[in-house]
Enzyme design. Sequence first.
Site, PDB file in Angstrom:
ATOM      1  N   GLU A  96      37.704  23.241  35.583  1.00 30.42           N
ATOM      2  CA  GLU A  96      38.981  23.401  34.984  1.00 30.42           C
ATOM      3  C   GLU A  96      40.156  23.293  35.896  1.00 30.42           C
ATOM      4  O   GLU A  96      40.041  23.619  37.011  1.00 30.42           O
ATOM      5  CB  GLU A  96      38.782  24.892  34.002  1.00 30.42           C
ATOM      6  CG  GLU A  96      38.641  25.953  35.025  1.00 30.42           C
ATOM      7  CD  GLU A  96      38.724  27.070  34.133  1.00 30.42           C
ATOM      8  OE1 GLU A  96      38.087  27.132  33.224  1.00 30.42           O
ATOM      9  OE2 GLU A  96      39.067  28.101  34.843  1.00 30.42           O
ATOM     10  N   CYS A 111      47.147  23.711  39.129  1.00 35.31           N
ATOM     11  CA  CYS A 111      45.939  24.656  39.746  1.00 35.31           C
ATOM     12  C   CYS A 111      44.450  23.919  39.684  1.00 35.31           C
ATOM     13  O   CYS A 111      44.021  23.745  38.680  1.00 35.31           O
ATOM     14  CB  CYS A 111      45.855  26.012  39.276  1.00 35.31           C
ATOM     15  SG  CYS A 111      44.545  27.208  39.980  1.00 35.31           S
ATOM     16  N   CYS A 118      31.016  29.222  42.115  1.00 33.98           N
ATOM     17  CA  CYS A 118      31.544  29.850  43.569  1.00 33.98           C
ATOM     18  C   CYS A 118      30.545  30.708  43.903  1.00 33.98           C
ATOM     19  O   CYS A 118      29.841  31.472  43.117  1.00 33.98           O
ATOM     20  CB  CYS A 118      32.902  30.360  43.349  1.00 33.98           C
ATOM     21  SG  CYS A 118      33.462  31.106  44.767  1.00 33.98           S
ATOM     22  N   CYS A 122      33.317  37.491  43.687  1.00 32.82           N
ATOM     23  CA  CYS A 122      34.496  38.497  43.836  1.00 32.82           C
ATOM     24  C   CYS A 122      34.152  39.275  42.407  1.00 32.82           C
ATOM     25  O   CYS A 122      34.124  38.400  41.363  1.00 32.82           O
ATOM     26  CB  CYS A 122      35.991  37.973  43.816  1.00 32.82           C
ATOM     27  SG  CYS A 122      36.216  36.885  45.303  1.00 32.82           S
ATOM     28  N   CYS A 125      36.301  38.135  39.188  1.00 34.59           N
ATOM     29  CA  CYS A 125      36.577  36.876  38.484  1.00 34.59           C
ATOM     30  C   CYS A 125      35.471  36.355  37.789  1.00 34.59           C
ATOM     31  O   CYS A 125      34.427  36.508  38.174  1.00 34.59           O
ATOM     32  CB  CYS A 125      36.631  36.067  39.848  1.00 34.59           C
ATOM     33  SG  CYS A 125      36.652  34.299  39.917  1.00 34.59           S
ATOM     34  N   GLU A 170      35.653  28.076  46.209  1.00 34.60           N
ATOM     35  CA  GLU A 170      36.398  28.444  47.565  1.00 34.60           C
ATOM     36  C   GLU A 170      36.567  27.371  48.474  1.00 34.60           C
ATOM     37  O   GLU A 170      35.704  26.717  48.780  1.00 34.60           O
ATOM     38  CB  GLU A 170      35.664  29.502  48.387  1.00 34.60           C
ATOM     39  CG  GLU A 170      35.980  29.768  49.950  1.00 34.60           C
ATOM     40  CD  GLU A 170      37.304  30.227  50.011  1.00 34.60           C
ATOM     41  OE1 GLU A 170      38.003  31.083  49.567  1.00 34.60           O
ATOM     42  OE2 GLU A 170      38.268  29.232  51.040  1.00 34.60           O
ATOM     43  N   SER A 201      44.433  27.987  48.955  1.00 35.07           N
ATOM     44  CA  SER A 201      44.267  29.294  48.811  1.00 35.07           C
ATOM     45  C   SER A 201      42.921  29.740  49.287  1.00 35.07           C
ATOM     46  O   SER A 201      41.915  29.179  48.609  1.00 35.07           O
ATOM     47  CB  SER A 201      44.528  29.754  47.450  1.00 35.07           C
ATOM     48  OG  SER A 201      44.191  31.250  47.415  1.00 35.07           O
ATOM     49  N   SER A 224      44.044  35.233  49.446  1.00 34.23           N
ATOM     50  CA  SER A 224      43.834  36.034  48.100  1.00 34.23           C
ATOM     51  C   SER A 224      43.455  37.268  48.678  1.00 34.23           C
ATOM     52  O   SER A 224      42.061  37.680  49.019  1.00 34.23           O
ATOM     53  CB  SER A 224      42.783  35.431  47.348  1.00 34.23           C
ATOM     54  OG  SER A 224      42.979  34.127  46.946  1.00 34.23           O
ATOM     55  N   LEU A 225      44.387  38.282  48.787  1.00 36.03           N
ATOM     56  CA  LEU A 225      44.270  39.349  49.642  1.00 36.03           C
ATOM     57  C   LEU A 225      43.774  40.430  48.676  1.00 36.03           C
ATOM     58  O   LEU A 225      42.547  41.131  48.815  1.00 36.03           O
ATOM     59  CB  LEU A 225      45.482  39.984  49.995  1.00 36.03           C
ATOM     60  CG  LEU A 225      45.674  41.062  51.183  1.00 36.03           C
ATOM     61  CD1 LEU A 225      44.690  41.044  52.525  1.00 36.03           C
ATOM     62  CD2 LEU A 225      46.978  41.482  51.596  1.00 36.03           C
ATOM     63  N   HIS A 226      44.295  40.823  47.692  1.00 30.38           N
ATOM     64  CA  HIS A 226      43.942  41.621  46.462  1.00 30.38           C
ATOM     65  C   HIS A 226      43.821  43.223  46.933  1.00 30.38           C
ATOM     66  O   HIS A 226      43.425  43.920  46.020  1.00 30.38           O
ATOM     67  CB  HIS A 226      42.925  41.164  45.775  1.00 30.38           C
ATOM     68  CG  HIS A 226      42.996  39.531  45.215  1.00 30.38           C
ATOM     69  ND1 HIS A 226      44.344  39.193  45.022  1.00 30.38           N
ATOM     70  CD2 HIS A 226      42.114  38.577  45.261  1.00 30.38           C
ATOM     71  CE1 HIS A 226      44.515  38.091  44.712  1.00 30.38           C
ATOM     72  NE2 HIS A 226      43.046  37.694  45.076  1.00 30.38           N
ATOM     73  N   ASN A 301      44.631  38.849  34.728  1.00 28.05           N
ATOM     74  CA  ASN A 301      44.283  38.300  33.376  1.00 28.05           C
ATOM     75  C   ASN A 301      42.879  38.798  33.086  1.00 28.05           C
ATOM     76  O   ASN A 301      41.827  38.624  33.838  1.00 28.05           O
ATOM     77  CB  ASN A 301      44.260  36.639  33.373  1.00 28.05           C
ATOM     78  CG  ASN A 301      45.337  36.162  33.164  1.00 28.05           C
ATOM     79  OD1 ASN A 301      46.139  36.470  32.130  1.00 28.05           O
ATOM     80  ND2 ASN A 301      45.877  35.229  33.743  1.00 28.05           N
ATOM     81  N   CYS A 344      40.722  32.342  35.814  1.00 28.92           N
ATOM     82  CA  CYS A 344      39.903  31.172  36.500  1.00 28.92           C
ATOM     83  C   CYS A 344      38.461  31.196  36.237  1.00 28.92           C
ATOM     84  O   CYS A 344      37.770  32.314  36.191  1.00 28.92           O
ATOM     85  CB  CYS A 344      39.910  31.478  37.991  1.00 28.92           C
ATOM     86  SG  CYS A 344      38.867  30.349  38.925  1.00 28.92           S
TER      87      CYS A 344
END
Length: 351
Positions: A96, A111, A118, A122, A125, A170, A201, A224-226, A301, A344
């Site tokens: 996507e 994006c 992946c 995470c 996600c 990634e 990213s 992407s720290l988060h 989201n 995502c």
Amino acid sequence: MQTLTPPIDIRSLSSDQLENWIISIGEPKYRAKQIYQWLWKKKVTDLAQMSDLSKPLREKLASLVVFRPIQLDKSQFSSDGTIKSRFTLHDGHKIEAVLIPVTQDKRFTVCVSTQVGCSLTCSFCATGKMKRIRNLDAAEIVDQYIQVNQQALQHFDTPLSNIVYMGMGEPLLNYREVLRSTELFTQESALGMSAKRITVSTAGIAKMIRQLGDDGVRFNLALSLHAADDTKRNEIMPINEQNNLETLMAALEYFYLKTGNEITYEYIAFNQFNDSLLDAQHLVALCKMNFPVKVNIIEYNPVEGVEFKKSGKDRLEQFASYLYNHGVQVTIRRSRGKDIDAACGQLANKD
Ligand code: SF4
């Protein structure tokens, strides 16, 4: 030189590979340049349209090459203008890409995805719930831009201005093809965009961040720290166990010393998990390293089956104000596409 056996996916060749191949089939070198421009400057995927190639050459090529552009499968349109699209790859897999319009400052961003699925799992996600199936090649990454650019022209009468590599996968685990795709975006003989409009990213693979520095890339980098401490980051991003914050900060400093390119921290605010004032203090500390950094705080989201909730408006604003008051350049990115499958991997995973 690598021997290529037909049918050749002609869009998978670099300009040098194309030149070598054209010579190997007994054609003059300048033909490679003409074909490369048709493929990437004029974005043509049909030999019949390559009007400055002779008919016998086009017939010869037709027996040797194939085109495998990605195909639009389905789009979802949000009331805020966001368009999320699912594409089918030549082997049937789905990916996507998202068009994010910010009409007031004329920023139209795509994006893009870099992998099918992946491997990094995470916990917040939707893509992390799929296994990594395969890497995309550079043409499949650039195709997302080409198709979404058409949507931007059709719906907003404006071409895309920015590209972020923040979709499925990634990027730094598909290093070679990601770099090749950025070359296609920026080469004068291809799409001819400024590298400053591109942001790659990463979830944080220190070794590959250093490699970007050694390769002298010109695009911007986002981490992407988060979470701003290792305990919380380990909890939501298992990659942090081998790439802790200290290692990542050293790699980012190295990247900055080598390239001078912009670095951003992406920080999804999860309610009561990483949005307290103590979390903000930890984040401020990570902004006082030996390289300049901007922070984007992103509204979450929600994803089905994931217990995280998005931060409340007041909490988010207090968090951002703390950063701002401590000298951090901070922006809140409101969630886009709330009425569609915005997170995502949600659309690609559907059906
Ligand atoms: S957030 Fe990015 S790196 Fe993490 S699982 Fe999702 S796609 Fe992979």
